[in-house]
Design a protein around this motif. Sequence first.
Motif, PDB file in Angstrom:
ATOM      1  N   ARG A 190     -53.160  17.150 -55.362  1.00  0.00           N
ATOM      2  CA  ARG A 190     -53.207  15.932 -56.178  1.00  0.00           C
ATOM      3  C   ARG A 190     -51.793  15.522 -56.585  1.00  0.00           C
ATOM      4  O   ARG A 190     -51.010  16.335 -57.071  1.00  0.00           O
ATOM      5  N   GLY A 191     -51.446  14.270 -56.327  1.00  0.00           N
ATOM      6  CA  GLY A 191     -50.125  13.766 -56.671  1.00  0.00           C
ATOM      7  C   GLY A 191     -49.082  13.935 -55.592  1.00  0.00           C
ATOM      8  O   GLY A 191     -47.955  13.488 -55.767  1.00  0.00           O
ATOM      9  N   ARG A 192     -49.457  14.550 -54.468  1.00  0.00           N
ATOM     10  CA  ARG A 192     -48.465  14.776 -53.409  1.00  0.00           C
ATOM     11  C   ARG A 192     -48.046  13.459 -52.755  1.00  0.00           C
ATOM     12  O   ARG A 192     -46.861  13.233 -52.478  1.00  0.00           O
TER      13      ARG A 192
ATOM     14  N   LEU B   7     -61.223  11.060 -62.987  1.00  0.00           N
ATOM     15  CA  LEU B   7     -60.791  12.301 -62.352  1.00  0.00           C
ATOM     16  C   LEU B   7     -60.328  11.915 -60.956  1.00  0.00           C
ATOM     17  O   LEU B   7     -61.134  11.466 -60.127  1.00  0.00           O
ATOM     18  N   ARG B   8     -59.031  12.074 -60.691  1.00  0.00           N
ATOM     19  CA  ARG B   8     -58.462  11.582 -59.428  1.00  0.00           C
ATOM     20  C   ARG B   8     -58.795  12.534 -58.295  1.00  0.00           C
ATOM     21  O   ARG B   8     -58.028  13.446 -57.976  1.00  0.00           O
ATOM     22  N   ILE B   9     -59.944  12.299 -57.676  1.00  0.00           N
ATOM     23  CA  ILE B   9     -60.403  13.191 -56.613  1.00  0.00           C
ATOM     24  C   ILE B   9     -59.879  12.773 -55.238  1.00  0.00           C
ATOM     25  O   ILE B   9     -59.947  13.556 -54.296  1.00  0.00           O
ATOM     26  N   VAL B  10     -59.355  11.564 -55.098  1.00  0.00           N
ATOM     27  CA  VAL B  10     -58.933  11.047 -53.789  1.00  0.00           C
ATOM     28  C   VAL B  10     -57.484  11.419 -53.511  1.00  0.00           C
ATOM     29  O   VAL B  10     -56.621  11.327 -54.393  1.00  0.00           O
ATOM     30  N   ALA B  11     -57.214  11.821 -52.278  1.00  0.00           N
ATOM     31  CA  ALA B  11     -55.850  12.092 -51.817  1.00  0.00           C
ATOM     32  C   ALA B  11     -55.663  11.450 -50.452  1.00  0.00           C
ATOM     33  O   ALA B  11     -56.542  11.559 -49.584  1.00  0.00           O
TER      34      ALA B  11
ATOM     35  N   THR C 173     -60.457  20.242 -57.964  1.00  0.00           N
ATOM     36  CA  THR C 173     -59.354  21.049 -58.493  1.00  0.00           C
ATOM     37  C   THR C 173     -57.996  20.432 -58.197  1.00  0.00           C
ATOM     38  O   THR C 173     -57.004  20.770 -58.854  1.00  0.00           O
ATOM     39  N   GLY C 174     -57.926  19.548 -57.198  1.00  0.00           N
ATOM     40  CA  GLY C 174     -56.650  18.968 -56.793  1.00  0.00           C
ATOM     41  C   GLY C 174     -55.845  19.861 -55.876  1.00  0.00           C
ATOM     42  O   GLY C 174     -54.708  19.528 -55.514  1.00  0.00           O
TER      43      GLY C 174
END
Length: 477
Positions: free
Chosen positions: A198-200, A212-216, A418-419
């Motif tokens: 997450r955040g990469r 909840l930021r589940i998308v990548a 979990t990210g």
Amino acid sequence: MTRCHAYRDDALGDLDAVGLVQALRDGSVSADELVEAAIARAEAVNPTLNGLAYRDYDRARARAAAAGRFGGFFDGVPSFLKDNVAAEGMPTMEGTDAWEPRPAPADGDFARAFLATGLVALGKTQMSEFGFSAAAEHPRLGPVRNPWHPDYTAGASSSGSGAFVAAGVVPIAHANDGGGSIRIPASCNGLVGLKPSRGRLPLDKDMRQMPLRIVANGVVTRSVRDTAAFYREMEKLHRNPKLPPIGDITRPGKQRLRIAVCTRSVHREAAPEVRDLTLKTAALLEELGHRVTPIDNPIPPRFVDDFLLYWAFLAFALVRDGKRRFGPSFDRTRLDNLTLGLDRFAARNLHRVPVAIARLSRVRRITSRLAAQYEVVLTPTLADVTPPVGHLDPTADYEQIMDRLIDWVAFTPLQNVTGEPAISLPLTQSAAGLPVGMMFAAPLGREARLLELAYELEEAQPWARIQDGRSTAAGVR
């Protein structure tokens, strides 16, 4: 087994993206030739695979003609964007036809970075409606089919990207993952699919605003080195200081890892064939010197219900806010039964959503404890082999679709919550000859570890190549 692929003796050949970069640099091919070859390949296989959502060929040709001025490692290499990110001049339809297409006025955050690597987008690839299903089988847009056998699904939601990369149309394509949507098509189509931490990578605004930021975002590729090179180049453009850098990973790692193997998801044990293939992969890891330990799944059963409710809440937000978000032409009656069923389920259970989100947010405590014992966790990517087209028919009753989805997509949602990063590798095949992905997960920020292990496994057990079988695409061999 009948296969549909686009490999032939043209500028693309059977090179991966890094190989094409080398060919561009030594002058043996030009960007114009690569783009024309990719367009020809897309048009040859699309009548069978149905992977195209939008053609942007003229803009791609113009960009190829200007190759060298854009910069970026992949300058001139053809690719596709998935149809759920904003890209200038292209509509974003998110796998549905429930509103009138409107070209985006500018690139979104992800497309801007993706194109800055030099990749040339030929258009957009098809996906399941809003990415909610693991198969793209829209009743009016038609199913996206698997190039290894077109009677089977290409997986989803990044279905068109997976089908086109596997079929040899392009070597690399954008995919993103909110419940497995990079890893599922990677497994179904015999590709490398890394869902990053997450955040990469950058997200467009609508995806950043999720509770909840589940998308990548990420890519699907045919080689580990393409995936590694993509993340190296993206890191030059978007560096998250909260995550360890990936760097330039070009070879296997030397460290022998403590690897846990688990064939039971939160929901179910993997099908016997998939379980056996996972254990054979574990045996290969032991042969390579890694310490492999079988474990029980530590995630509580309520995870399934909590994730489903959050998934449904996202559908509820899209459906109820449709006219503001997609324009006055939005028509909810054109949505499929899965989207509408999720919307109804969320509407009945809105009072439970905050508690479900809170519980999902705490799941990483469990995986963090697991990470204290093991550096990598091996599971199958999916709980069963790839199903035929129609298994996840979106015109069926909502309950049937959801039961089948939960049963098949039993392993991948954990890392979205979990990210943490996870990669699907095409290490095995089913008795029917279809790819079966093996998934490796690591703690937050440890993509480099996964890429080093992926290089080692690619060398030890090279994956099957679709072009080594018969092709059904007319005039395409």
